[in-house]
Design a protein around this motif. Structure first.
Motif, PDB file in Angstrom:
ATOM      1  N   ARG A 316      14.674   9.162 -10.348  1.00  0.00           N
ATOM      2  CA  ARG A 316      14.672   9.344 -11.861  1.00  0.00           C
ATOM      3  C   ARG A 316      14.451   7.821 -12.516  1.00  0.00           C
ATOM      4  O   ARG A 316      13.962   7.680 -13.528  1.00  0.00           O
ATOM      5  CB  ARG A 316      15.784   9.988 -12.238  1.00  0.00           C
ATOM      6  N   LEU A 317      14.920   6.847 -11.845  1.00  0.00           N
ATOM      7  CA  LEU A 317      14.942   5.540 -12.509  1.00  0.00           C
ATOM      8  C   LEU A 317      13.580   4.526 -12.297  1.00  0.00           C
ATOM      9  O   LEU A 317      13.571   3.487 -12.603  1.00  0.00           O
ATOM     10  CB  LEU A 317      16.241   4.700 -12.088  1.00  0.00           C
ATOM     11  N   MET A 318      12.708   5.316 -11.662  1.00  0.00           N
ATOM     12  CA  MET A 318      11.634   4.490 -11.111  1.00  0.00           C
ATOM     13  C   MET A 318      10.417   4.682 -12.254  1.00  0.00           C
ATOM     14  O   MET A 318      10.297   5.540 -12.744  1.00  0.00           O
ATOM     15  CB  MET A 318      10.871   5.111  -9.928  1.00  0.00           C
ATOM     16  N   THR A 319      10.066   3.381 -12.734  1.00  0.00           N
ATOM     17  CA  THR A 319       9.060   3.081 -13.912  1.00  0.00           C
ATOM     18  C   THR A 319       7.860   3.069 -13.580  1.00  0.00           C
ATOM     19  O   THR A 319       7.331   2.742 -12.192  1.00  0.00           O
ATOM     20  CB  THR A 319       9.608   1.850 -14.654  1.00  0.00           C
ATOM     21  N   VAL A 320       6.860   3.080 -14.389  1.00  0.00           N
ATOM     22  CA  VAL A 320       5.505   2.907 -14.495  1.00  0.00           C
ATOM     23  C   VAL A 320       5.057   1.524 -13.630  1.00  0.00           C
ATOM     24  O   VAL A 320       4.383   1.256 -12.796  1.00  0.00           O
ATOM     25  CB  VAL A 320       4.749   2.847 -15.428  1.00  0.00           C
ATOM     26  N   GLN A 321       6.203   0.320 -14.534  1.00  0.00           N
ATOM     27  CA  GLN A 321       5.987  -0.825 -13.797  1.00  0.00           C
ATOM     28  C   GLN A 321       6.404  -0.919 -12.411  1.00  0.00           C
ATOM     29  O   GLN A 321       5.752  -1.820 -11.541  1.00  0.00           O
ATOM     30  CB  GLN A 321       6.960  -1.828 -14.623  1.00  0.00           C
ATOM     31  N   ASP A 322       7.497  -0.164 -12.134  1.00  0.00           N
ATOM     32  CA  ASP A 322       7.778  -0.314 -10.349  1.00  0.00           C
ATOM     33  C   ASP A 322       6.799   0.171  -9.706  1.00  0.00           C
ATOM     34  O   ASP A 322       6.238  -0.320  -8.447  1.00  0.00           O
ATOM     35  CB  ASP A 322       8.948   0.675 -10.222  1.00  0.00           C
ATOM     36  N   PHE A 323       6.079   1.369 -10.239  1.00  0.00           N
ATOM     37  CA  PHE A 323       4.807   1.669  -9.347  1.00  0.00           C
ATOM     38  C   PHE A 323       3.765   0.640  -9.359  1.00  0.00           C
ATOM     39  O   PHE A 323       3.194   0.249  -8.253  1.00  0.00           O
ATOM     40  CB  PHE A 323       4.115   2.959 -10.154  1.00  0.00           C
ATOM     41  N   ASN A 324       3.158   0.025 -10.409  1.00  0.00           N
ATOM     42  CA  ASN A 324       2.430  -0.863 -10.432  1.00  0.00           C
ATOM     43  C   ASN A 324       2.576  -2.070  -9.455  1.00  0.00           C
ATOM     44  O   ASN A 324       1.605  -2.622  -8.803  1.00  0.00           O
ATOM     45  CB  ASN A 324       2.109  -1.483 -11.662  1.00  0.00           C
ATOM     46  N   LEU A 325       3.666  -2.479  -9.645  1.00  0.00           N
ATOM     47  CA  LEU A 325       4.049  -3.699  -8.810  1.00  0.00           C
ATOM     48  C   LEU A 325       4.043  -3.279  -7.473  1.00  0.00           C
ATOM     49  O   LEU A 325       3.463  -4.034  -6.465  1.00  0.00           O
ATOM     50  CB  LEU A 325       5.519  -4.131  -9.140  1.00  0.00           C
ATOM     51  N   ASN A 326       4.865  -2.161  -6.884  1.00  0.00           N
ATOM     52  CA  ASN A 326       4.703  -2.009  -5.532  1.00  0.00           C
ATOM     53  C   ASN A 326       3.654  -1.528  -4.967  1.00  0.00           C
ATOM     54  O   ASN A 326       3.265  -1.762  -3.643  1.00  0.00           O
ATOM     55  CB  ASN A 326       5.892  -0.872  -5.266  1.00  0.00           C
ATOM     56  N   MET A 327       2.704  -0.860  -5.707  1.00  0.00           N
ATOM     57  CA  MET A 327       1.325  -0.345  -4.965  1.00  0.00           C
ATOM     58  C   MET A 327       0.427  -1.672  -4.740  1.00  0.00           C
ATOM     59  O   MET A 327      -0.311  -1.541  -3.913  1.00  0.00           O
ATOM     60  CB  MET A 327       0.741   0.509  -6.270  1.00  0.00           C
ATOM     61  N   MET A 328       0.482  -2.546  -5.651  1.00  0.00           N
ATOM     62  CA  MET A 328      -0.309  -3.771  -5.065  1.00  0.00           C
ATOM     63  C   MET A 328       0.054  -4.400  -4.052  1.00  0.00           C
ATOM     64  O   MET A 328      -0.920  -5.207  -3.430  1.00  0.00           O
ATOM     65  CB  MET A 328      -0.295  -4.969  -6.546  1.00  0.00           C
ATOM     66  N   ARG A 329       0.907  -4.048  -3.415  1.00  0.00           N
ATOM     67  CA  ARG A 329       1.394  -4.366  -1.910  1.00  0.00           C
ATOM     68  C   ARG A 329       0.668  -3.757  -0.863  1.00  0.00           C
ATOM     69  O   ARG A 329       0.766  -4.084   0.428  1.00  0.00           O
ATOM     70  CB  ARG A 329       2.874  -4.651  -1.752  1.00  0.00           C
ATOM     71  N   ASP A 330      -0.043  -2.487  -1.373  1.00  0.00           N
ATOM     72  CA  ASP A 330      -0.445  -1.794  -0.361  1.00  0.00           C
ATOM     73  C   ASP A 330      -1.797  -2.467   0.501  1.00  0.00           C
ATOM     74  O   ASP A 330      -2.506  -3.420  -0.121  1.00  0.00           O
ATOM     75  CB  ASP A 330      -1.111  -0.842  -1.004  1.00  0.00           C
ATOM     76  N   LYS A 331      -1.623  -1.936   1.765  1.00  0.00           N
ATOM     77  CA  LYS A 331      -2.930  -2.812   2.665  1.00  0.00           C
ATOM     78  C   LYS A 331      -4.322  -2.445   2.417  1.00  0.00           C
ATOM     79  O   LYS A 331      -5.156  -2.915   2.591  1.00  0.00           O
ATOM     80  CB  LYS A 331      -2.609  -2.872   4.075  1.00  0.00           C
ATOM     81  N   LYS A 332      -4.364  -1.629   1.492  1.00  0.00           N
ATOM     82  CA  LYS A 332      -5.855  -1.108   0.954  1.00  0.00           C
ATOM     83  C   LYS A 332      -6.323  -1.767  -0.186  1.00  0.00           C
ATOM     84  O   LYS A 332      -7.308  -1.609  -0.742  1.00  0.00           O
ATOM     85  CB  LYS A 332      -5.942   0.523   0.544  1.00  0.00           C
ATOM     86  N   VAL A 333      -5.394  -2.836  -0.655  1.00  0.00           N
ATOM     87  CA  VAL A 333      -5.777  -3.745  -1.867  1.00  0.00           C
ATOM     88  C   VAL A 333      -6.885  -4.714  -1.108  1.00  0.00           C
ATOM     89  O   VAL A 333      -6.398  -5.227  -0.135  1.00  0.00           O
ATOM     90  CB  VAL A 333      -4.801  -4.402  -2.072  1.00  0.00           C
ATOM     91  N   MET A 334      -8.071  -4.753  -1.740  1.00  0.00           N
ATOM     92  CA  MET A 334      -9.063  -5.650  -1.207  1.00  0.00           C
ATOM     93  C   MET A 334      -9.552  -6.681  -2.360  1.00  0.00           C
ATOM     94  O   MET A 334     -10.239  -6.004  -3.520  1.00  0.00           O
ATOM     95  CB  MET A 334     -10.115  -4.685  -0.744  1.00  0.00           C
ATOM     96  N   GLY A 335      -9.372  -7.930  -2.242  1.00  0.00           N
ATOM     97  CA  GLY A 335      -9.922  -8.831  -3.429  1.00  0.00           C
ATOM     98  C   GLY A 335      -9.094  -8.590  -4.854  1.00  0.00           C
ATOM     99  O   GLY A 335      -9.830  -8.471  -5.805  1.00  0.00           O
TER     100      GLY A 335
END
Ligand code: NAD
Ligand code: ZN
Length: 371
Positions: A316-335
């Motif tokens: 419930r408390l997870m925000t769009v910003q939380d997703f944006n921030l945490n998703m950029m740590r994914d190993k599929k981020v390239m460049g």
């Protein structure tokens, strides 16, 4: 086409993971531990069983029964992800050294994915690599972590950041062990089974839908079949891309969103498969927006996950910003560009950076209650 199963088919089956000279079999079924011809996969006469306190109590004796001709030692670790660390690895390596085990010892990983990962890593590095067998006892381990040869431990600065690729010589998945698995852990494993249908085989998804009540009540034939098809799909993907250069990433369907949830929760409260349940729905929503998936199929997935008792929306408390921030740590981020796994059609996944930033933000906004 996936078949309906009769009770006369309550036998073990075998899936081959084709990796040249490192190929191996997965034996699946009720009492697979008794049926598997294990001796062919052990070269010396000493075994080291690595397990944890819960699984040891339940299954160590059964395993020992099948290794009568061998000298069996054991290492019993505490339960939980906390032992999947360099310290946990060190406990195993120290026990091997103290027991004067040489390169002919075979290590047996008896437990869920945590034990499989840390014990497999110990086998990969002890004296530059010794033989090991996987005896996975959770549904997640039987359909996912015991297949594919990824081993390793966590670091304080990142999960699964230290590891090696080391294939077992055989995997023995005894479906009877799932009877003692806590309900939540069982459902979490089912979310990975459902994932295989979504990314690679629509008929398998239809079959799961038709047989879900039986699967949830641990029908042995149905479980054996579901694990077999899941392993076949994972084995086929791994065989094409053992070192994860490209195609293997489709196994991460729903995982970028799911890992963001796990990071937000600091790996507490939810188990992996629960985060993946929500992650798959979010990836499915993105696929709807991109035109590959119908609204009806999205709803089918949601209903199926609910029937499994899995969550269908983020904490419930997870925000769009939380997703944006945490998703950029994914190993599929390239460049600096995040790539995501989406469904081109039902049963066909692809990795792409062409999903449209606004579509992704729409998915996050729809799903997040908090802003
Ligand atoms: N190597 C890979 O490719 C890969 C893939 C996916 C996940 N993983 C890793 O797997 C781990 C998660 O694995 P998991 O979900 O199996 O968790 P787990 O190993 O922690 O097992 C879950 C719980 O079930 C208990 N348990 C195990 N078997 C049981 C049984 N038969 N009866 C009763 N209780 C039993 C365990 O003691 C534990 O408390 C994570 O560390 C994850 O990173 C690895
Ligand atoms: Zn997963």
């Amino acid at each position: 086409m996936h078949k309906s199963l009769s009770s006369s088919e309550s036998k073990c089956c075998r899936v081959c993971v084709s990796l040249g000279i490192r190929s191996y079999s997965i034996i699946i079924g009720p009492n697979a531990m008794e049926e598997a011809v294990i001796a062919d996969h052990i070269f010396g006469h000493r075994l080291m069983v690595v397990t944890n306190e819960i699984v040891e109590r339940l299954y160590f004796e059964t395993v020992v029964q099948n290794f009568k001709d061998f000298q069996v030692d054991k290492i019993v670790l505490p339960d939980g992800e906390n032992i999947k660390t360099l310290e946990g690895l060190n406990v195993i390596l120290s026990a091997l050294l103290k027991g004067r085990h040489d390169r002919t010892t075979t290590l047996v990983a008896l437990g869920g994915g945590v034990i499989g990962d840390v014990a497999g890593f110990a086998a990969a590095v002890y004296q530059r690599g010794i033989n090991f067998l996987q005896v996975p006892t959770t549904l997640l381990a039987q359909v996912d972590s015991a297949v594919g040869g990824k081993t390793g431990v966590n670091h304080a600065l990142g999960k699964n950041m230290i590891g090696a690729s080391h294939q077992p010589s055989i995997v023995i998945s005894d479906t009877m062990t799932l009877k003692t698995l806590p309900k939540r852990e069982f459902a979490a494993g089912l979310s990975e089974v459902i994932k295989y249908g979504l990314i690679a085989d629509k008929c398998f998804f239809d079959w799961i839908e038709d047989n879900l009540d039986g699967l949830l009540s641990h029908d042995s034939n149905l479980l054996t079949y579901a694990i077999r098809v899941s392993c076949q799909i994972k084995a086929s993907i791994v065989s094409q891309d053992e070192t994860e250069q490209g195609h293997r990433a489709i196994l991460n369907f729903g995982h970028t969103f799911g890992h963001a949830i796990e990071t937000f929760l600091q790996y507490r409260d939810w188990v992996h498969g629960e985060a993946i349940s929500v992650g798959m729905l979010m990836a499915m929503r993105l696929s709807v927006l991109l035109g590959g998936i119908s609204e009806t199929d999205f709803e089918r997935l949601k209903v199926m996950l609910k029937r499994c008792g899995l969550p269908t929306s983020p904490p419930r408390l997870m925000t769009v910003q939380d997703f944006n921030l945490n998703m950029m740590r994914d190993k599929k981020v390239m460049g600096g560009q995040l790539r995501l796994v989406i469904l081109e059609t039902f049963g066909l996944a692809t990795v792409t950076a062409e999903y449209g930033a606004s579509n992704l933000q729409k998915v996050l906004t729809i799903n997040c209650v908090a802003q």
